[in-house]
Design an enzyme around this catalytic site. Structure first.
Site, PDB file in Angstrom:
ATOM      1  N   ILE A  25       0.385  -0.653   0.900  1.00  0.00           N
ATOM      2  CA  ILE A  25      -0.806  -0.728   2.456  1.00  0.00           C
ATOM      3  C   ILE A  25       0.928   0.035   2.964  1.00  0.00           C
ATOM      4  O   ILE A  25       1.733  -1.028   3.569  1.00  0.00           O
ATOM      5  CB  ILE A  25      -1.111  -2.012   2.833  1.00  0.00           C
ATOM      6  CG1 ILE A  25      -1.663  -0.969   4.574  1.00  0.00           C
ATOM      7  CG2 ILE A  25      -0.466  -3.386   3.166  1.00  0.00           C
ATOM      8  CD1 ILE A  25      -2.227  -2.359   5.453  1.00  0.00           C
ATOM      9  N   SER A  26       0.708   1.117   3.688  1.00  0.00           N
ATOM     10  CA  SER A  26       2.497   1.610   4.206  1.00  0.00           C
ATOM     11  C   SER A  26       2.621   0.734   5.853  1.00  0.00           C
ATOM     12  O   SER A  26       1.603  -0.121   6.112  1.00  0.00           O
ATOM     13  CB  SER A  26       1.709   2.871   5.467  1.00  0.00           C
ATOM     14  OG  SER A  26       1.761   3.650   3.071  1.00  0.00           O
ATOM     15  N   GLN A  27       3.582   0.826   6.107  1.00  0.00           N
ATOM     16  CA  GLN A  27       4.658   0.432   6.990  1.00  0.00           C
ATOM     17  C   GLN A  27       4.057   0.957   8.281  1.00  0.00           C
ATOM     18  O   GLN A  27       3.623   1.917   8.085  1.00  0.00           O
ATOM     19  CB  GLN A  27       5.890   0.130   7.022  1.00  0.00           C
ATOM     20  CG  GLN A  27       7.007   0.104   8.591  1.00  0.00           C
ATOM     21  CD  GLN A  27       8.079   0.622   7.939  1.00  0.00           C
ATOM     22  OE1 GLN A  27       8.227   1.307   7.394  1.00  0.00           O
ATOM     23  NE2 GLN A  27       9.016   0.110   8.908  1.00  0.00           N
TER      24      GLN A  27
END
Ligand code: SAH
Length: 220
Positions: free
Chosen positions: A70-72
């Site tokens: 999951i992206s930052q």
């Protein structure tokens, strides 16, 4: 870093989310009110594996299975802000993953179309959307590099995995004046986050938003 035990309830998560907005997003140039409101409302802890929920509001990517992440949060906010999308727009996202970025987008625009290459991740994301009540997100399993021709054109497209080159099909599926935000670069190296504006049918404008690191856009 904000870290919680799992027994703490949603109230603590709400506070952690507020801190993320105030301390990680606003000071680093996220100033679009609709983006800040969406980032402050989507419960990121429901999009990460249970054992990592305590880290959900730290500004960091987290593993979600299948070797994916999951992206930052800051990068999600930066990419969505760069789209400059409004409440009547239809947006395409490539790389559904956990569904977090699609959920944030769904709070800002009219319809979100999102494509995931791993069927099980797509299915999990779809369950989350149903459980959390996000009704304007459409999920498809497939190779996102081809876009979603049946639903084109889009006002904006966001790619959450890095191709080595800009996929032509995605530019074709943009409206004139629309924007494509994507990381471009080789696997296992630093990539550049690009903002591409489709100025006319023949002309695009490219802006480099800086160095990022994403999982590669797979071709099968
Ligand atoms: N937006 C996601 C980030 C997921 S990471 C989130 O908020 O959680 C990128 C995702 O892109 C992974 O789930 C990966 O499986 C997917 N992906 C990689 N190549 C793809 C492709 N060609 N088409 C669609 N999805 C792809």
């Amino acid at each position: 870093m904000v870290n919680f035990n799992q027994e703490q309830g949603d109230g603590s998560y709400k506070l952690a989310r507020k801190k993320l907005v105030e301390q990680q997003l606003k000071p680093r140039g996220i100033d679009d009110q609709s983006v800040l409101a969406a980032m402050g409302s989507v419960p990121r802890h429901h999009f990460v594996p249970e054992r990592l929920q305590g880290m959900a509001y730290a500004d960091t990517p987290l593993p979600i299975g299948q070797g994916q992440t999951i992206s930052q949060p800051f990068i999600v906010a930066l990419m969505i802000q760069a789209l400059q999308a409004g409440s009547n727009d239809c947006i395409l996202e490539i790389g559904t993953g956990s569904g977090y970025a699609a959920a944030v987008l769904s709070q800002i625009v009219s319809q979100v179309y999102t494509i995931e290459i791993h069927a099980d991740l797509a299915q999990q994301a779809q369950h989350r959307f149903a459980e959390l009540g996000y009704q304007n997100i459409n999920v498809k399993v497939g190779n996102g590099a081809a876009g979603w021709p049946e639903e084109r054109p889009f006002q904006g497209i966001i790619v959450s995995a890095a191709p080595e080159e800009i996929p032509e099909a995605l530019i074709k599926q943009l409206k004139t004046g629309g924007k494509l935000v994507l990381p471009v670069g080789k696997k296992d190296s630093i990539q550049n986050l690009m903002l591409i504006t489709k100025v006319s049918k023949e002309e695009i404008k490219i802006k480099d938003l800086g160095a990022v690191r994403f999982v590669p856009l797979q071709d099968r």
